[in-house]
Design a protein around this motif. Structure first.
Motif, mmCIF file in Angstrom:
data_model
loop_
_atom_site.group_PDB
_atom_site.id
_atom_site.type_symbol
_atom_site.label_atom_id
_atom_site.label_comp_id
_atom_site.label_asym_id
_atom_site.label_seq_id
_atom_site.Cartn_x
_atom_site.Cartn_y
_atom_site.Cartn_z
ATOM 1 N N HIS A 89 -9.187 30.238 -49.967
ATOM 2 C CA HIS A 89 -7.589 30.412 -50.018
ATOM 3 C C HIS A 89 -7.089 30.676 -48.518
ATOM 4 C CE1 HIS A 89 -6.846 30.057 -54.197
ATOM 5 N NE2 HIS A 89 -7.642 31.326 -54.582
ATOM 6 N N TYR A 90 -7.902 31.524 -47.800
ATOM 7 C CA TYR A 90 -7.597 31.830 -46.455
ATOM 8 C C TYR A 90 -8.644 30.902 -45.503
ATOM 9 C CZ TYR A 90 -5.142 35.949 -48.215
ATOM 10 O OH TYR A 90 -4.303 36.839 -48.846
ATOM 11 N N ARG A 142 -11.217 23.739 -53.627
ATOM 12 C CA ARG A 142 -12.249 22.547 -54.419
ATOM 13 C C ARG A 142 -13.557 22.479 -53.952
ATOM 14 N NH1 ARG A 142 -9.894 19.196 -58.105
ATOM 15 N NH2 ARG A 142 -12.033 18.526 -59.036
ATOM 16 N N LEU A 169 -15.340 25.459 -55.363
ATOM 17 C CA LEU A 169 -15.562 25.452 -56.759
ATOM 18 C C LEU A 169 -16.720 24.437 -56.974
ATOM 19 C CD1 LEU A 169 -11.920 24.783 -58.295
ATOM 20 C CD2 LEU A 169 -13.314 26.684 -58.736
ATOM 21 N N THR A 229 -4.782 34.140 -62.127
ATOM 22 C CA THR A 229 -4.189 32.720 -61.702
ATOM 23 C C THR A 229 -4.180 31.893 -63.029
ATOM 24 O OG1 THR A 229 -6.327 31.871 -61.163
ATOM 25 C CG2 THR A 229 -5.053 32.883 -59.515
ATOM 26 N N ARG A 261 -16.843 25.466 -65.057
ATOM 27 C CA ARG A 261 -17.093 24.635 -63.819
ATOM 28 C C ARG A 261 -18.537 24.671 -63.367
ATOM 29 N NH1 ARG A 261 -13.156 22.557 -60.501
ATOM 30 N NH2 ARG A 261 -10.975 22.489 -61.496
ATOM 31 N N SER A 293 -0.730 29.381 -57.833
ATOM 32 C CA SER A 293 -2.024 29.813 -57.627
ATOM 33 C C SER A 293 -3.016 29.606 -58.568
ATOM 34 C CB SER A 293 -2.064 31.382 -57.271
ATOM 35 O OG SER A 293 -1.049 32.191 -58.358
ATOM 36 N N ALA A 294 -2.630 29.053 -59.800
ATOM 37 C CA ALA A 294 -3.583 28.696 -61.024
ATOM 38 C C ALA A 294 -4.034 27.460 -60.581
ATOM 39 C CB ALA A 294 -2.953 28.826 -62.453
ATOM 40 N N VAL A 295 -2.964 26.677 -60.073
ATOM 41 C CA VAL A 295 -3.507 25.294 -59.643
ATOM 42 C C VAL A 295 -4.509 25.126 -58.406
ATOM 43 C CG1 VAL A 295 -2.311 23.155 -58.716
ATOM 44 C CG2 VAL A 295 -1.025 24.445 -60.289
ATOM 45 N N GLU A 296 -4.149 26.244 -57.519
ATOM 46 C CA GLU A 296 -4.766 26.099 -56.188
ATOM 47 C C GLU A 296 -6.333 26.859 -56.475
ATOM 48 O OE1 GLU A 296 -3.531 27.449 -52.369
ATOM 49 O OE2 GLU A 296 -5.412 28.526 -52.236
ATOM 50 N N ALA A 297 -6.391 27.689 -57.483
ATOM 51 C CA ALA A 297 -7.593 28.233 -57.721
ATOM 52 C C ALA A 297 -8.556 27.220 -58.575
ATOM 53 C CB ALA A 297 -7.351 29.707 -58.649
ATOM 54 N N GLN A 298 -8.058 26.161 -59.165
ATOM 55 C CA GLN A 298 -8.767 25.028 -59.960
ATOM 56 C C GLN A 298 -9.105 23.916 -58.995
ATOM 57 O OE1 GLN A 298 -10.521 26.381 -62.202
ATOM 58 N NE2 GLN A 298 -9.339 25.680 -64.183
ATOM 59 N N GLY A 299 -8.471 24.140 -57.610
ATOM 60 C CA GLY A 299 -8.981 23.042 -56.585
ATOM 61 C C GLY A 299 -8.168 22.140 -56.490
ATOM 62 N N ILE A 300 -6.899 22.096 -56.886
ATOM 63 C CA ILE A 300 -5.953 21.140 -56.966
ATOM 64 C C ILE A 300 -5.047 21.457 -55.634
ATOM 65 C CG2 ILE A 300 -4.117 19.704 -58.148
ATOM 66 C CD1 ILE A 300 -5.712 20.532 -60.504
ATOM 67 N N LYS A 316 0.353 28.226 -49.074
ATOM 68 C CA LYS A 316 -1.117 28.471 -49.272
ATOM 69 C C LYS A 316 -1.725 29.458 -47.927
ATOM 70 C CE LYS A 316 -5.537 26.526 -49.161
ATOM 71 N NZ LYS A 316 -6.513 25.473 -48.898
ATOM 72 N N GLY A 317 -2.539 30.391 -48.386
ATOM 73 C CA GLY A 317 -3.092 31.198 -47.403
ATOM 74 C C GLY A 317 -1.960 32.488 -46.971
ATOM 75 N N GLU A 318 -0.836 32.645 -47.842
ATOM 76 C CA GLU A 318 -0.077 33.695 -47.493
ATOM 77 C C GLU A 318 -0.156 34.683 -48.456
ATOM 78 O OE1 GLU A 318 4.374 33.456 -48.659
ATOM 79 O OE2 GLU A 318 4.427 33.031 -46.312
ATOM 80 N N ARG A 319 -0.093 35.916 -47.914
ATOM 81 C CA ARG A 319 -0.481 37.046 -48.906
ATOM 82 C C ARG A 319 0.690 37.427 -49.653
ATOM 83 N NH1 ARG A 319 -4.231 41.877 -46.585
ATOM 84 N NH2 ARG A 319 -2.692 41.990 -44.795
#
Lengths: 545, 314
Positions: free
Chosen positions: A93-94, A114, A117, A129, A197, B185-192, B311-314
């Motif tokens: 994320h960071y 990605r 994961l 999330t 996954r 964030s759900a989308v990003e957490a799944q790698g999209i 992305k990457g923002e707190r």
């Protein structure tokens, strides 16, 4: 059957699957020997020299560690020590300013969830999330099937989810919409997302912060099953007893640095606590109270329930200067209603509230503040602060219209900034600057600011509602010390807390609230935890009529 | 009074209603896709203008009708790309950018029109899409006539609704779009990539808006003139709310609004000038507001709508 299903999923997912085999390293063969042994086992994860800065704040400073197969590492640290930041770097994320992350010997590209994961890293975030308008199945399947498929393969996803759910005790209905789920169920969905996954490394960020004790026990059982399958787990927490219970090894973070590393079996809670805060944690010394006049009195007050909290029926209560009155009870029994009433948010249906001899007429938070009632709200994010406004703006939020911070209708920014700087200094708040948005602060630092705002200048009555919820050891001790100091100065304090130990440690007088009623008061040490527990459950003698 | 009710049972009234609904359906689906991904696209009015001109001008310059539709869609997608670049990776205010896109697109269209046709006073005509009655079905009284004796572009509008609904609810990419509008964030957490999903959605949505505009110049009428979109874009934004962000309900809303519009024209004719005609013009809008109040109060909007994700923002 399961293998068939796996194959099927592999085919249906062109880029989603990781290239790693299920047993990544022949050397990492069972049985896992977490306790310091296993020299032969290559680490599944290696962090080297991770440094991350947010402006002038160094959130992580040269952190390195290894994680072995089948090992549970606890990442312990105060709020703001950099635990979550570190894990967010690991998960992509960071982007770290310096340092590298290696998973199964391969370096992860920076800032790419990605890739994390695909390499087998799964993360259960503290703030889930999940898309609430979608079903459990949709949330889990999101991103696992090729984006260009004309149809989401629900049947395959459902099968796999129910198998995983059965194997690891993560019961959840795949067709339920997430918005209808309890917090515990949502967490199970998050874990399922990672397992779906094929995660081999599971990161859990403060997983028990939102769980009931029973749910937490269920989570620990699941974690044991996962470890038995050879998964490695990083467990982030600031609760010492949990860390002792689940981990093999403890890494302590303090102000962004690795402050210590201990094998759990060879350490103690006290040792970890002192590593965490950098000094011995002493429980507060409580002097005899110097009890003064009645500062706040509720005379048979009735009020409608606030939110999900119980209504009040003819409740009477006296708070005296120089005394801490502790209010214990299971949440929802009317504490929130009482707090709203005293804070001036809620107008009673009948009865009278007398603050320092004057009956309250004007029901507004401003009137309550003007009458000398300071408050520490239950939810610091939703009520206590405005996240996107600056520290300075937040500290004057309650009193911007007073002569101290405004002149002829214009704000006096200089006075405001001085006040903010004063609190930052006196309360040891870690924040980049008074101009920083307050949501960038950790929970403990946010609470210190709220405390500083409430205690200046000496209020007659302090309404402290769950003042230490979610805070770490150091911050809790700090808040307690400040409250006791305010008591010494003659403030009448109402401490509302679900943490019975806290109530017992601080209160001169304890009341239990159950179904909107108060028990008879007991002095310090008069009732045992057991007796209080019975009162909290609504039986036992001593419930006032 | 009797006459006023009889109107509802004439085929011509329903044929008109479906025709009026068609551009709204395209543009509403476009807006719906954008909003489901979390981006409010107020550029819709301008993008429809661009589409109306681009489609018509392609045919006027010698292209065939379907090429015109394609060019309109591409032009719309380009303005969508501009909108998305400003609002998604750069995270600028979606309101300000949207209004800006509308002003830019509209003026640029008028400017281009004047550059291309400096001397023209009466807008030149093209040969538009002709009605294509479906054999058999178009013989069913009223309903069949209304639905199955339209131009191919109207059929495409209805097909678009089905496709959008399918994609949103049945495909992996639709899942990602809905999640991006609810909790990025759900989308990003799944790698999209949230940015990718949102930009794609805005571009596809804008392309549909432009096709909605092109319907006006290539199917409903046969030439381009200024101010012809006439607030239809704004109506589509209301229709998305009316439809609670669901394609099927939004389709019903579009038809309902179009029916009000077709009805008021006919009502004007029989009122005999007693009531000022502006009252009738106002009617569909007043009824829409009423319908919105009744229907949309409980609508659950996409939670991340209008919230930029960085992305990457707190």
């Amino acid at each position: 059957m399961a293998e068939k299903l796996d194959l099927h999923l592999n085919k249906s997912c062109k880029r989603g699957r990781r290239a790693l085999p299920q047993q990544p390293h022949p050397a990492a063969s069972p049985p896992p020997s977490p306790q310091g042994g296993g020299e032969a086992a290559a680490p599944v994860l290696r962090l080297s020299g991770i440094t991350k800065r947010f402006g002038p704040l160094v959130a992580n400073n040269g952190i390195s560690f290894d994680l072995k197969r089948g090992e549970v590492i606890a990442l312990l640290g105060e709020n703001g020590a950099g635990k979550t930041t570190l894990m967010n770097i690991l998960f992509g994320h960071y982007v770290a300013d310096e340092g590298t992350v290696e998973v199964f010997g391969k370096q992860l590209p920076a800032g790419d969830p990605r890739a994390a994961l695909d390499a087998g890293v799964g993360m259960v975030h503290q703030h889930f999330t999940l898309a609430e308008n979608m079903t459990v199945l949709e949330n889990i399947a999101l991103g696992t099937q090729s984006a260009w498929k004309l149809r989401l393969d629900r049947a395959a996803a459902r099968k796999r989810i129910s198998k995983l759910a059965g194997d690891f005790g993560l019961a959840v209905n795949p067709d339920a919409t997430v918005s209808t789920l309890s917090v515990g169920e949502r967490q199970r969905v998050e874990i399922l997302k990672a397992l779906y996954r094929d995660a081999r490394i599971l990161i859990l960020d403060e997983p028990t912060a939102v769980l009931t004790p029973a749910e937490a026990d269920a989570l620990f059982r699941t974690l044991k099953l996962l470890v038995a399958q050879g998964l490695s787990i990083i467990f982030i927490s600031h609760k010492l007893h949990e860390v002792m219970a689940v981990s093999d090894r403890v890494l302590v973070l303090r102000s962004g640095k690795l402050a210590g590393e201990q094998v759990t079996a060879e350490t103690s809670r006290a040792e970890l606590a002192s590593l965490m805060v950098g000094q011995e944690v002493a429980s507060p010394k409580v002097a005899e109270p110097k009890i003064g006049a009645v500062a706040l009195e509720l005379k048979s007050v009735s009020a409608a329930g606030q939110g999900s909290s119980h209504r009040l029926d003819g409740l009477s209560l006296e708070l005296r200067a120089g005394e801490i009155t502790g209010l214990a009870g299971v949440s929802g029994n009317g504490q929130a209603t009482l707090a709203a009433l005293i804070a001036g948010v809620l107008k009673p249906a009948s009865g009278e509230v007398v603050v320092q001899g004057a009956s309250m007429r004007d029901w507004s938070p401003r009137a309550a503040l003007g009458g000398g009632v300071a408050r520490i709200p239950e939810d610091r994010h939703a009520v206590g602060t405005i996240g996107d406004m600056s520290v300075t703006e937040n500290v004057i939020a309650e009193r911007y219209a007073t002569a101290r911070f405004s002149r002829r209708g214009f704000l006096d920014w200089k006075a405001a900034k001085n006040f903010a700087e004063e609190i930052i200094r006196d309360y040891d708040v870690k924040c980049p600057s008074p101009d920083a948005r307050i949501r960038l602060l950790s929970g403990g630092n946010m609470q210190k600011l709220i405390l500083g705002r409430a205690l200046d200048p000496d209020p007659a009555v302090i309404l402290a509602n769950q003042p230490t919820r979610g805070l770490d050891v150091g911050a809790v001790a700090f808040v307690h010390r400040r409250l006791l100091e305010a008591r010494e100065r003659g403030a009448a304090i109402l401490l509302i807390s679900e943490d019975l130990e806290e109530v017992l440690a601080l209160s001169d007088r304890i009341l239990v609230m159950s179904k909107g009623r108060l028990s008879s008061p007991s002095r310090r040490g008069e009732r045992t935890i057991r007796e209080l527990g019975e009162l909290m459950a609504g039986h036992g003698e001593g419930m006032a009529a | 009074m009797e006459q006023a009710i009889e109107i509802l049972f004439t085929a011509s009234f329903w044929v008109a209603a479906i025709r009026i609904a068609s551009p709204l359906i395209f543009a509403t689906m476009g807006e719906l896709i954008c909003e489901r991904a979390g981006v409010l696209n107020l550029g819709i009015e301008g993008i429809m203008t661009v589409g109306a001109f681009a489609g018509w001008f392609t045919v006027y310059s010698g292209g065939d009708l379907w090429t015109g539709v394609l060019i309109a869609a591409l032009a719309g997608a380009m303005f969508g790309l501009l909108h998305a670049t400003l609002t998604v990776p750069l995270g600028l205010s979606q309101h300000v950018v949207g209004i800006g896109i509308t002003l830019l697109a509209t003026s640029l269209t008028y400017f281009t029109y004047r550059l291309a046709l400096p001397q023209v006073t009466t807008p030149p005509k093209i040969e538009p899409f002709q009605p294509l009655p479906i054999p058999g079905l178009s013989k069913i009284p009223i309903l069949g006539e209304a639905l199955f004796s339209q131009t191919p572009l109207t059929y495409l509008a209805f097909a678009t609704v089905a496709i959008v609904a399918w994609v949103l609810y049945r495909t992996p990419i639709g899942l990602a779009v809905r999640a991006a509008g609810e909790n990025p964030s759900a989308v990003e957490a799944q790698g999209i990539s949230v940015t990718g999903i949102r930009m794609g959605a805005v571009m596809v949505g804008s392309a549909l808006m432009a096709v909605g505009g092109a319907f006006l110049t290539m199917s409903a009428f046969n030439s381009f003139f200024f101010e012809m979109i006439n607030g239809r874009g704004w109506i589509c934004i209301a229709l998305v709310v009316f439809g609670s962000w669901r394609p099927g309900k939004a389709l019903l809303g579009a038809i309902l609004f179009a029916a009000f519009d077709a009805y008021q024209v006919r009502l004007q004719q029989i009122s005999g000038g007693v009531v000022p005609y502006q009252v009738f013009l106002m009617m569909p809008y007043a009824l829409s507001i009423l319908a919105l109040i009744l229907v949309a109060r409980r609508a659950t909007y996409p939670k991340a709508l209008m919230i930029p994700y960085q992305k990457g923002e707190r």
